[in-house]
Scaffold this motif. Structure first.
Motif, mmCIF file in Angstrom:
data_model
loop_
_atom_site.group_PDB
_atom_site.id
_atom_site.type_symbol
_atom_site.label_atom_id
_atom_site.label_comp_id
_atom_site.label_asym_id
_atom_site.label_seq_id
_atom_site.Cartn_x
_atom_site.Cartn_y
_atom_site.Cartn_z
ATOM 1 N N ILE A 10 0.869 -1.182 0.000
ATOM 2 C CA ILE A 10 0.000 0.000 0.000
ATOM 3 C C ILE A 10 0.900 1.224 0.000
ATOM 4 C CG2 ILE A 10 -1.639 1.371 1.335
ATOM 5 C CD1 ILE A 10 -2.818 -1.164 2.411
ATOM 6 N N ASN A 11 0.615 2.179 -0.853
ATOM 7 C CA ASN A 11 1.346 3.455 -0.873
ATOM 8 C C ASN A 11 0.328 4.546 -1.174
ATOM 9 O OD1 ASN A 11 3.007 5.616 -1.144
ATOM 10 N ND2 ASN A 11 4.384 4.706 -2.637
ATOM 11 N N LYS A 12 -0.147 5.240 -0.135
ATOM 12 C CA LYS A 12 -1.190 6.234 -0.350
ATOM 13 C C LYS A 12 -1.135 7.293 0.749
ATOM 14 C CE LYS A 12 -5.452 5.395 0.803
ATOM 15 N NZ LYS A 12 -6.804 4.844 0.908
ATOM 16 N N TRP A 13 -1.904 8.363 0.546
ATOM 17 C CA TRP A 13 -2.019 9.445 1.534
ATOM 18 C C TRP A 13 -3.219 9.172 2.435
ATOM 19 C CZ3 TRP A 13 1.337 13.455 2.322
ATOM 20 C CH2 TRP A 13 2.317 13.636 1.341
ATOM 21 N N SER A 28 -2.308 15.525 5.983
ATOM 22 C CA SER A 28 -2.305 14.086 5.767
ATOM 23 C C SER A 28 -0.873 13.592 5.731
ATOM 24 C CB SER A 28 -3.032 13.745 4.459
ATOM 25 O OG SER A 28 -2.455 14.464 3.376
ATOM 26 N N GLU A 30 1.763 10.478 4.025
ATOM 27 C CA GLU A 30 1.940 9.425 3.037
ATOM 28 C C GLU A 30 2.565 8.223 3.733
ATOM 29 O OE1 GLU A 30 3.787 8.789 -1.444
ATOM 30 O OE2 GLU A 30 4.706 10.239 -0.084
#
Length: 729
Positions: A10-13, A28, A30
């Motif tokens: 998973i790689n998200k903000w 937010s 990351e």
């Protein structure tokens, strides 16, 4: 991040969410999440794992002591640090569980050893983890540390199936921030027998009310793990100190470990204004002061009357150091602290026109650590154009509770109360740690307000955290009572007969001015000018929000176009620095009508750095008479009949370009008609000259216009051109 959504990387903000109602949250983060591989690494992925068989002798002893049994296979390691000159190592692994220690065999000359060795280890419910230390074996001298990793007991307790043991790769890390470590360790394990649960002691149920509004918090210090190594042997002698607004509890010291088990409980009073309990972990030293290893915070708004177990990450003891370690605590808020009350203090004798504000500085939290020991000694200093008020100093705290009400004198015209947090130093000046401004613009007398303020840097200093402040305006300031105007009636009558007008200018204050000095402040004063008439305020030292509170009566020269209020930074050596100006066209004023407010400062030319505004009140008491112009007779005696005569009066100019280094000009005017040139007098050091000079000029037939050019006079070299205009005939 819900675990059930993790399917691959998973790689998200992720948007940040509030933890409590009084928390201001934006932004937010990351985050990258990667599931731990069951078979990752560079070596041994095809190793046939040795069977996980429990040692009957270990199990028997463990059961007699109400302990559990962990069966663990130290399978392999990869990418280890090369500790020997040959570019390899002779690694072995030490398995540590409480006071029990087991050791694998040594594998010679490799950075990717395969051990595949099974151990039965006794474990307890209260211990924090099982640790794996990797060493390079040396025949002579001490063995070299290659890295360490651990299994938290929370993970161990989940692996209770021998049919499907957990197999994980664990990243190796150092014991100190300076350690250079690489590689990882693969282990396989299951919990054969769970340890007996330890009963958490019950808090006192009959704790009496102290009658002062204090609350109380119960805590059971269970353990800590993965602490920093503070001693030369690669371990620490940790203990925990619990601090609730200066009320302290200290645990016992656990010798030579990075994963101590404490099992101690206590109850501390929570004074009015306290919002947290701070947990500090120290390394005990026989000589010198104890080393702070890290700290964590128990927020009262996350606790209730029921027991809650929390595992808290430790923050770094100092901003420039990495954070490391965890602490596990069971806590309950037995009773809430009372709400702070803004008292009604006696108002001291004030200067004429000054008001007063009652301010209760309740508490601070998450403040900057200004001292090398990881603490600060904070106090709060408040001012609003008058005498400063201060709270007491709270020693060694980043979560101070003052709950102290003071009275701050408020000068007329002051836009805000300046609240500065400082760190007290026994030697040298006290360090600023941030500021907040409490605006006075919409405040009403007798109105109570309170807020958590985020601290902001004033002049580049380190600032973090918040202040909890209550305030009330108890007496409103009055500019009329504070400002006087000196004017001689006899002299005023004489000036009026000469055609001069008159204006009253009250300059109260400035705000958010530009910093001109190296210390991040300025020494501002204001210069008020109308034509050749000039007056100056006093210099206010080291401030960007000066309070002047001065009144002036200024003559208006006939023909004067503007009133200029220019702000300068005073310098002992060299010219004063220009900080901005406000211009007022005198033609816009009506006699007796007040023009007052905050007026923004503007630059005179491109490239000047200007900011802020000045608070001014302007009243024209009477207007000047029309200028009396004497026309110079430059017309030839024998003027041709075809020529006309032009009478031209040059009254004034305004907002000219600044041609000299001091930010002004020495303007004069040239009149050009065919081959004839006429020149006015020079007016020194102004951008708004008043000439009041007339000319009689012979006009040849067909002359379309008179060209008027404006120049800056220079003693050396040619005069500088400032602009031109044409008067059509």
């Amino acid at each position: 991040i819900p675990v059930d959504v993790i399917d691959g990387d998973i790689n998200k903000w992720f948007e940040l969410e509030k933890l409590g109602n009084d928390t201001i949250v934006t932004g937010s983060v990351e985050i990258v999440v990667r599931p731990v591989s069951q078979t990752g690494g560079n070596a041994g992925t095809d190793v046939e794992l040795a069977p996980l068989e429990v040692d009957a002798g270990v199990k028997k002893k463990a059961l007699q002591a109400d302990q559990g049994v962990l069966v663990v296979n130290v399978v392999e390691a990869c990418d280890l640090q090369a500790a020997d000159v040959s570019g390899s190592s002779d690694p072995y692994v030490q398995v540590v569980s409480g006071k029990s220690v087991a050791k694998t065999r040594t594998i010679k000359k490799t950075l990717d050893p395969v051990f595949n060795q099974v151990f039965s280890i006794a474990v307890t419910n209260e211990q924090p983890c099982v640790r794996f230390n990797v060493f390079d074996w040396d025949m002579l001298g001490s063995h070299d540390f290659l890295g360490s990793c651990f299994l938290p007991m929370s993970e161990v307790m989940k692996a209770q199936s021998s049919a499907s043991p957990n197999t994980v790769w664990l990243e190796l890390e150092g014991r100190k921030p300076t350690d250079v470590i690489s590689g990882k360790l693969r282990v396989s394990f299951f919990l054969d027998t769970a340890p007996t649960q330890v009963d958490v002691p019950s808090p006192p149920s009959d704790r009496p009310d102290d009658g002062q509004g204090n609350g109380s918090v119960f805590f059971w210090l269970k353990n800590a793990y993965n602490l920093l190594a503070a001693d030369s042997g690669g371990t620490s002698d940790p203990y925990i100190q619990v601090d609730v607004a200066g009320n302290l509890f200290k645990s016992k010291t656990i010798k030579k470990t990075l994963d101590p088990t404490f099992v101690e409980s206590g109850v501390l009073d929570a004074p009015i204004g306290s919002t947290v309990a701070e947990l500090r972990v120290y390394d005990h030293d026989m000589v010198g002061s104890d080393d702070l290893l890290g700290r964590a915070v128990l927020r009262f708004d996350e606790l209730g009357p029921s027991m809650r177990e929390l595992t808290l990450p430790l923050d770094s003891p100092r901003p420039d150091e990495p954070s490391r370690g965890y602490i596990t605590v069971v806590a309950a808020l037995l009773s809430l602290p009372g709400k702070p009350v803004l008292s009604s203090p006696d108002i001291p004798k004030l200067k004429a026109g000054f008001g007063a504000m009652a301010i209760n500085v309740v508490a601070g939290r998450h403040l900057h650590s200004a001292d090398t020991n990881g603490y600060s000694d904070p106090y709060v200093e408040m001012s609003s154009g008058g005498d400063k008020a201060k709270t007491r100093v709270i020693n060694k705290s980043l979560f101070p509770v003052w709950n102290q009400t003071v009275v701050v004198p408020v000068a007329p015209g002051s836009p805000a109360v300046d609240v500065v947090l400082r760190d007290h130093d026994a030697l040298g000046g006290d360090d600023a740690m941030g500021r907040v401004l409490i605006s006075l613009e919409t405040l009403k007398v007798g109105e109570d307000k309170e807020q958590w303020f985020h601290l902001e840097s004033r002049h580049g200093e380190e600032a973090s955290g918040e202040l909890w402040i209550q305030w009330r305006l108890v007496q409103e300031p009055s500019a009329e009572a504070a400002i006087t105007f000196d004017d001689d009636p006899t002299e005023r009558q004489a000036k009026t007969e000469q055609g001069y007008g008159c204006v009253k200018v009250a300059i109260m204050s400035g705000r958010d001015l530009v910093a001109m000095d190296s210390g991040g402040t300025s020494d501002p004063f204001a210069n008020i000018s109308i034509g050749a008439q000039q007056v100056k305020t006093k210099v206010r030292k080291k401030t960007l929000n000066p309070i002047w509170m001065q009144g002036f009566v200024v003559d208006i020269e006939p023909g004067a176009p503007v009133l200029e209020v220019a702000v300068f930074d005073y310098d002992r050596v060299g010219a004063n620095d220009f900080m901005g100006r406000a211009l007022f066209a005198l033609s816009d004023f009506e006699v007796g009508k007040v023009k007052a407010g905050w007026f923004p400062l503007t630059a005179r030319m491109d490239g000047e750095t200007v900011s802020g505004a000045v608070q001014i009140s302007i009243t024209v008491t009477h207007m000047p008479a029309a200028p009396k112009i004497d026309f110079a007779d430059k017309v030839p005696e024998e003027l041709p009949e075809s020529h006309g005569i032009l009478k031209l009066a040059v009254i004034s100019a305004r907002e000219l370009m600044a041609a000299d280094s001091g930010g002004t000009s020495d303007p004069f005017i040239k009149l050009q008609i065919h081959d004839s040139t006429y020149r006015s007098k020079v007016i020194k050091k102004t951008l708004h000259p008043v000439f009041n000079q007339g000319f009689r000029i012979a006009i040849p037939p067909g002359t379309p216009a008179v060209t008027i050019t404006v120049w800056d006079h220079d003693r050396l070299g040619s005069s500088d051109f400032l602009g031109l205009c044409c008067v059509p005939l």
